[in-house]
Design a protein around this motif. Sequence first.
Motif, PDB file in Angstrom:
ATOM      1  N   PHE A   1      24.208 -30.110 -26.478  1.00  0.00           N
ATOM      2  CA  PHE A   1      25.055 -28.931 -26.362  1.00  0.00           C
ATOM      3  C   PHE A   1      25.707 -28.769 -24.992  1.00  0.00           C
ATOM      4  N   LEU A   2      25.026 -29.213 -23.929  1.00  0.00           N
ATOM      5  CA  LEU A   2      25.621 -29.078 -22.597  1.00  0.00           C
ATOM      6  C   LEU A   2      26.625 -30.202 -22.358  1.00  0.00           C
ATOM      7  N   PRO A   3      27.811 -29.904 -21.844  1.00  0.00           N
ATOM      8  CA  PRO A   3      28.858 -30.924 -21.651  1.00  0.00           C
ATOM      9  C   PRO A   3      28.639 -31.758 -20.397  1.00  0.00           C
ATOM     10  N   VAL A   4      27.482 -32.399 -20.309  1.00  0.00           N
ATOM     11  CA  VAL A   4      27.162 -33.171 -19.104  1.00  0.00           C
ATOM     12  C   VAL A   4      27.056 -34.665 -19.382  1.00  0.00           C
TER      13      VAL A   4
ATOM     14  N   MET B   1      12.619 -32.146 -29.111  1.00  0.00           N
ATOM     15  CA  MET B   1      13.813 -31.552 -29.715  1.00  0.00           C
ATOM     16  C   MET B   1      14.522 -30.631 -28.727  1.00  0.00           C
ATOM     17  N   GLY B   2      13.742 -29.862 -27.979  1.00  0.00           N
ATOM     18  CA  GLY B   2      14.340 -28.972 -26.986  1.00  0.00           C
ATOM     19  C   GLY B   2      15.072 -29.737 -25.897  1.00  0.00           C
ATOM     20  N   ILE B   3      14.483 -30.842 -25.428  1.00  0.00           N
ATOM     21  CA  ILE B   3      15.120 -31.649 -24.381  1.00  0.00           C
ATOM     22  C   ILE B   3      16.386 -32.315 -24.918  1.00  0.00           C
ATOM     23  N   ALA B   4      16.309 -32.859 -26.132  1.00  0.00           N
ATOM     24  CA  ALA B   4      17.488 -33.503 -26.723  1.00  0.00           C
ATOM     25  C   ALA B   4      18.631 -32.506 -26.892  1.00  0.00           C
TER      26      ALA B   4
ATOM     27  N   ARG C   1      33.643 -32.938 -30.355  1.00  0.00           N
ATOM     28  CA  ARG C   1      33.207 -33.804 -29.254  1.00  0.00           C
ATOM     29  C   ARG C   1      33.767 -35.212 -29.358  1.00  0.00           C
ATOM     30  N   LEU C   2      33.794 -35.772 -30.597  1.00  0.00           N
ATOM     31  CA  LEU C   2      34.191 -37.166 -30.780  1.00  0.00           C
ATOM     32  C   LEU C   2      35.635 -37.325 -31.260  1.00  0.00           C
ATOM     33  N   ASP C   3      36.270 -36.201 -31.603  1.00  0.00           N
ATOM     34  CA  ASP C   3      37.656 -36.234 -32.071  1.00  0.00           C
ATOM     35  C   ASP C   3      37.792 -37.152 -33.291  1.00  0.00           C
ATOM     36  N   VAL C   4      36.933 -36.949 -34.297  1.00  0.00           N
ATOM     37  CA  VAL C   4      36.964 -37.755 -35.516  1.00  0.00           C
ATOM     38  C   VAL C   4      37.414 -36.880 -36.679  1.00  0.00           C
ATOM     39  N   SER C   5      37.756 -37.527 -37.802  1.00  0.00           N
ATOM     40  CA  SER C   5      38.196 -36.805 -38.990  1.00  0.00           C
ATOM     41  C   SER C   5      37.002 -36.147 -39.682  1.00  0.00           C
TER      42      SER C   5
ATOM     43  N   THR D   1      26.998 -40.587 -26.145  1.00  0.00           N
ATOM     44  CA  THR D   1      25.597 -40.370 -25.788  1.00  0.00           C
ATOM     45  C   THR D   1      25.065 -39.102 -26.456  1.00  0.00           C
ATOM     46  N   ALA D   2      25.910 -38.078 -26.512  1.00  0.00           N
ATOM     47  CA  ALA D   2      25.505 -36.834 -27.183  1.00  0.00           C
ATOM     48  C   ALA D   2      25.243 -37.085 -28.671  1.00  0.00           C
ATOM     49  N   PHE D   3      26.073 -37.942 -29.293  1.00  0.00           N
ATOM     50  CA  PHE D   3      25.840 -38.269 -30.698  1.00  0.00           C
ATOM     51  C   PHE D   3      24.532 -39.032 -30.875  1.00  0.00           C
ATOM     52  N   LEU D   4      24.250 -39.972 -29.962  1.00  0.00           N
ATOM     53  CA  LEU D   4      22.990 -40.715 -30.037  1.00  0.00           C
ATOM     54  C   LEU D   4      21.799 -39.766 -29.887  1.00  0.00           C
ATOM     55  N   LEU D   5      21.966 -38.728 -29.078  1.00  0.00           N
ATOM     56  CA  LEU D   5      20.899 -37.743 -28.942  1.00  0.00           C
ATOM     57  C   LEU D   5      20.717 -36.938 -30.234  1.00  0.00           C
TER      58      LEU D   5
END
Length: 381
Positions: free
Chosen positions: A280-283, A272-275, A225-229, A288-292
Amino acid sequence: MVTGAGVVAAVHVGKGAIFGPQLQTTFAVDLAALAWVTAIFAVIGVFGGIPAGALVAPVGDRRVLLSGLGVLAIGAALGAVAQSFSMILMSRIIEGAGFLLVIVAGPAILGRLVSGARRDIVLALWSCFMPTGMALALVIGPMIVDWRLAWWASGGISALFFLGVILSVAGQSAGATGVAWRTVAGDAWATLSNRGALLLAAIFALYSLMFFALFSFLPVLLMDRLDVSLATAGALGAAVTGINVAGNLTAGIMLGRGISRVVLLAGTSLAMGIAALGIFLPVLPDMTAFLLCLVFSALGGLLPATVLATSPVVVTTARQMPIAIGLIMQGSNLGQVVGPVAIGGVFMAFGWSAGAAVVGVAAICAVGLTMLLSRALPAGR
């Protein structure tokens, strides 16, 4: 000192993951075989939780804790001199047995030493042992160049805590140990028949499934997702794991202030379910996904602390508490075994997005079980 012993035990689990590549190179094994270096702990926990807990009453909680630390040190030393992968696995089985003894004895000692509202806070502190130990392994591990040195170091630290417990932790009073095995068997059966204890174990199993569904694949997910090493993904993963401790401690404070256990368990599962939907969903944007992921871990930390703090409430005698802890740990380890396998198969078949469905269903089931648990708790608890 007791909580520190738990942290040390968790480091033994975490070192298997961080030094996996070195072990693979040393012994020339494939990834499937390498997975057992860490998975063996969960398998031992699935089958050994209640037997380990049953030892506490007849042997004594302090003696069981000391035995666990001693077994961890012996297992680590055997692993450090291993010349074959089969010997590594044998040493990990020994370490897994020591780990199990530590994690059933720790809460029993703390429950004996403190009472009332303080017990909720202290058990919440204890619940930090796993994320703290795992985070320490992730942070310190890369600084150690040789896996054998890491094995010697973990064994040495276990030996130091063995001495520390002898010097600082009070033993049980005369007559508190030496319970007849017939009485222990009755306590074990009573715990297995206890609706509240069974529900706590099931809720913890679902929590572990949700938690490890994400964390077993977090470095790969972050790299994608973040394209990191890999190194950066490891550091970010350690941050996500470490923040779980904040949730553990917050749960103790909230319980101490009278917040309902049912509210904490149901609310945490739902959060946890909402986060997971956003992770996982690419929206959402990648950051923001990492912060979640951080939110998922921090809020998730509320649940283990609440489950462990609730265990003394659902049992009828103090002798049953370590057995209930063992049952809860069996649930936790079952989730650790099932979660990565299930989510890995789902990822392969349907992609990252399907993880949202797995975690979401588990969260809904956990909320439902919490509602059932509310009927099994004493009034006002």
